[in-house]
Design an enzyme around this catalytic site. Structure first.
Site, PDB file in Angstrom:
ATOM      1  N   TYR A  60     -24.069  11.767  23.917  1.00  0.00           N
ATOM      2  CA  TYR A  60     -22.980  10.971  24.344  1.00  0.00           C
ATOM      3  C   TYR A  60     -23.495   9.458  24.803  1.00  0.00           C
ATOM      4  CZ  TYR A  60     -18.126  12.089  23.966  1.00  0.00           C
ATOM      5  OH  TYR A  60     -16.970  12.337  23.401  1.00  0.00           O
ATOM      6  N   ASP A 206     -12.632 -10.452   7.159  1.00  0.00           N
ATOM      7  CA  ASP A 206     -12.909  -9.007   6.994  1.00  0.00           C
ATOM      8  C   ASP A 206     -13.791  -8.961   5.844  1.00  0.00           C
ATOM      9  OD1 ASP A 206     -12.839  -6.515   6.372  1.00  0.00           O
ATOM     10  OD2 ASP A 206     -10.875  -5.936   6.476  1.00  0.00           O
ATOM     11  N   THR A 232     -17.432  -3.390   6.817  1.00  0.00           N
ATOM     12  CA  THR A 232     -18.059  -1.751   6.604  1.00  0.00           C
ATOM     13  C   THR A 232     -19.543  -1.921   6.297  1.00  0.00           C
ATOM     14  OG1 THR A 232     -17.371  -1.964   4.446  1.00  0.00           O
ATOM     15  CG2 THR A 232     -15.668  -1.110   5.712  1.00  0.00           C
ATOM     16  N   LYS A 235     -20.165  -0.137   1.787  1.00  0.00           N
ATOM     17  CA  LYS A 235     -19.754  -0.764   0.495  1.00  0.00           C
ATOM     18  C   LYS A 235     -20.924  -1.186  -0.013  1.00  0.00           C
ATOM     19  CE  LYS A 235     -15.033  -0.482   1.956  1.00  0.00           C
ATOM     20  NZ  LYS A 235     -13.894  -1.187   2.208  1.00  0.00           N
TER      21      LYS A 235
HETATM   22  C1  LIG Z   1     -12.681  -0.683   2.939  1.00  0.00           C
HETATM   23  C2  LIG Z   1     -12.005  -1.782   3.772  1.00  0.00           C
HETATM   24  C3  LIG Z   1     -11.667  -1.444   5.011  1.00  0.00           C
HETATM   25  C4  LIG Z   1     -11.714  -0.208   5.608  1.00  0.00           C
HETATM   26  O1  LIG Z   1     -12.907   0.440   5.734  1.00  0.00           O
HETATM   27  P1  LIG Z   1     -12.717   1.932   6.289  1.00  0.00           P
HETATM   28  O2  LIG Z   1     -14.180   2.271   6.583  1.00  0.00           O
HETATM   29  O3  LIG Z   1     -12.249   2.901   5.155  1.00  0.00           O
HETATM   30  O4  LIG Z   1     -11.908   2.285   7.381  1.00  0.00           O
HETATM   31  C5  LIG Z   1     -11.230  -2.688   5.848  1.00  0.00           C
HETATM   32  N1  LIG Z   1     -10.903  -3.826   5.002  1.00  0.00           N
HETATM   33  C6  LIG Z   1     -11.100  -3.947   3.893  1.00  0.00           C
HETATM   34  C7  LIG Z   1     -11.078  -5.456   3.503  1.00  0.00           C
HETATM   35  C8  LIG Z   1     -11.695  -3.107   3.186  1.00  0.00           C
HETATM   36  O5  LIG Z   1     -12.010  -3.198   1.921  1.00  0.00           O
END
Ligand SMILES: *Cc1c(COP(=O)(O)O)cnc(C)c1O
Length: 424
Positions: A60, A206, A232, A235
């Site tokens: 934690y 994002d 993320t 990816k």
């Molecule tokens: C994949 C994705 C997310 C979310 O990611 P998670 O790890 O699945 O919560 C947010 N924004 C975009 C543009 C994405 O492609």
């Protein structure tokens, strides 16, 4: 093994829980036997997986390095500090927060840092290529905030920057958001920045999908332009399933407070350690080469599918993914997904811009090159994959026992034997 290490002991797991051990093995078998073309997936390294399977999972560590709510954080502090420093160096960022549990959690924190319920955000709408967390009604983002959606130009099928500017002036959003899940082209961050400045909005990118290409210096970075960049790590980037945020120094405190304690509890220290490993991998020349090859492969796949009548929207791609309009071959996205799957090719149906079909049917597919590029495949293999996709979705019927599905699967087997996932 020379160093005593607990975790990743498959034999012990198998002896205790053959049910779950069986699932782990059969999933590895699934990854090895087919073609993974889901644009948001990749195959992280044994080093990343080892950090994930470590005792850091136990700790934690609410708070941040040097400022924790619990004792015993000396070692996890080291891991998080290394992860932060590597993220800052990799992206040339003032500040990094490596605690978000996922992309959606990272996005939640950005909302928390800059917006109050009822405030307005201007973002790409989901059917045009955006993401659930960008203001859809089924997500917190659309329930708690006033989300205005922009789309793409009918002709170019790329972001309609004039519409973005018009909507920004009309709605004066608190936050202007760029990025999405089905955008094949690079984004004009300078244009977005100028629009945000014109209306006094925070500019948020994002970069969940394409941050790996930025890390590999294969496409322009949003970091110099944006107030905040969320992403993320699983990816194209190829790290553990998780998220992170980088931002300008002036927003550092707001972002840190929004991640914890506003939105999350204890950080996942094993995942943070795995993110540190991944950021180190991403700083190597091999990773830069990988990112460049990901794009070359996506472009070849888009071109070769296009030559077979499976038209890439926007005419192609600058990134790791392409979106294809199936109306020319008279197949729905849902049927294409099912027929490809039956033939050992995993891809997803996807709405195309101005799609006349319902979202659960869709007129398109989205294909991505991150996984097959990790397996070492190049443009020659992409030509073959395009041919296999075309055959599977125009001649198959979704039944794995259909002769076409069998034939394509045999060719897929041959290909993945030459370019194995997680080679033995
Ligand atoms: C994949 C994705 C997310 C979310 O990611 P998670 O790890 O699945 O919560 C947010 N924004 C975009 C543009 C994405 O492609």
């Amino acid at each position: 093994m020379t160093t005593p290490f607990y975790g990743s002991d498959f034999d012990a797991l198998e002896a205790f829980d053959p049910d779950i051990a069986g699932v782990l093995l059969s999933e590895l078998g699934r990854l090895r036997s087919g073609l993974q073309l889901i644009a948001s997936e990749n195959m992280s390294s044994p080093a990343v997986l080892t950090a994930l399977g470590s005792t850091l999972s136990n700790k934690y560590a609410e708070g941040y390095p040097g400022r924790r709510y619990y004792g015993g954080c000396s070692e996890v502090d080291k891991a998080e500090t290394i992860a932060i420093e590597r993220a800052k160096a990799l992206f040339g960022a003032d500040h990094a927060n490596v605690q978000p549990h996922s992309g959606a959690s990272a996005n939640q924190a950005v909302y928390g840092a800059f917006m109050s319920p009822g405030d307005t955000i201007l973002a790409m709408s989901l059917p045009m290529g955006g993401h659930l967390t960008h203001g859809t009604k089924v997500s917190f983002s659309g329930k708690w905030f006033n989300a205005i959606g922009y789309g793409v130009d009918r002709q170019t099928e790329d972001i309609d920057y004039d519409e973005v500017e018009r909507l920004a002036k009309e709605h004066r959003p608190k936050v202007l958001l760029a990025g999405g899940s089905a955008i094949p082209r690079t984004i004009d961050f300078a244009r977005f920045r100028a629009i945000a400045d014109e209306v006094g909005a925070i500019f948020w990118v994002d970069a969940a999908h394409f941050i790996g290409l930025v890390a590999g210096k294969a496409i322009p970075s949003p970091v110099p332009y944006a107030d905040v960049v969320s992403f993320t790590t699983h990816k194209v980037l190829r790290g553990p399933r998780s998220g992170a945020i980088v931002c300008k120094e002036e927003h550092a405190k707001a972002i840190d407070k929004a991640v914890f304690p506003m939105m999350q509890g204890g950080p996942q220290m094993h995942t943070i350690a795995a993110k540190a490993v991944n950021f180190k991998e991403c700083a190597t020349p091999e990773y830069a080469q990988y990112a460049t090859q990901v794009i070359a492969n996506a472009q070849q796949l888009a071109t070769s599918l296009g030559e077979r009548g499976i038209r890439p929207t926007t005419g192609g791609t600058d990134t790791h993914l392409s979106l294809h309009d199936l109306q020319g071959i008279g197949v729905t996205g849902a049927d294409a997904e099912k027929r490809a799957d039956a033939a050992g090719i995993v891809l997803n149906k996807n709405a195309i811009p101005f799609d006349p079909a319902k979202p659960n049917i869709a007129s398109g597919i989205r294909v991505g090159s991150p996984s097959v590029t990790t397996q070492g495949m190049g443009t020659e293999e992409m030509k073959l994959i395009a041919e296999l996709i075309h055959t599977a979705i125009t001649q198959g019927d979704g039944d794995p026992e259909h002769q076409v599905a069998r034939d394509v699967r045999a060719q897929v087997s041959e290909l993945v034997e030459r370019f194995p996932a997680y080679p033995r």
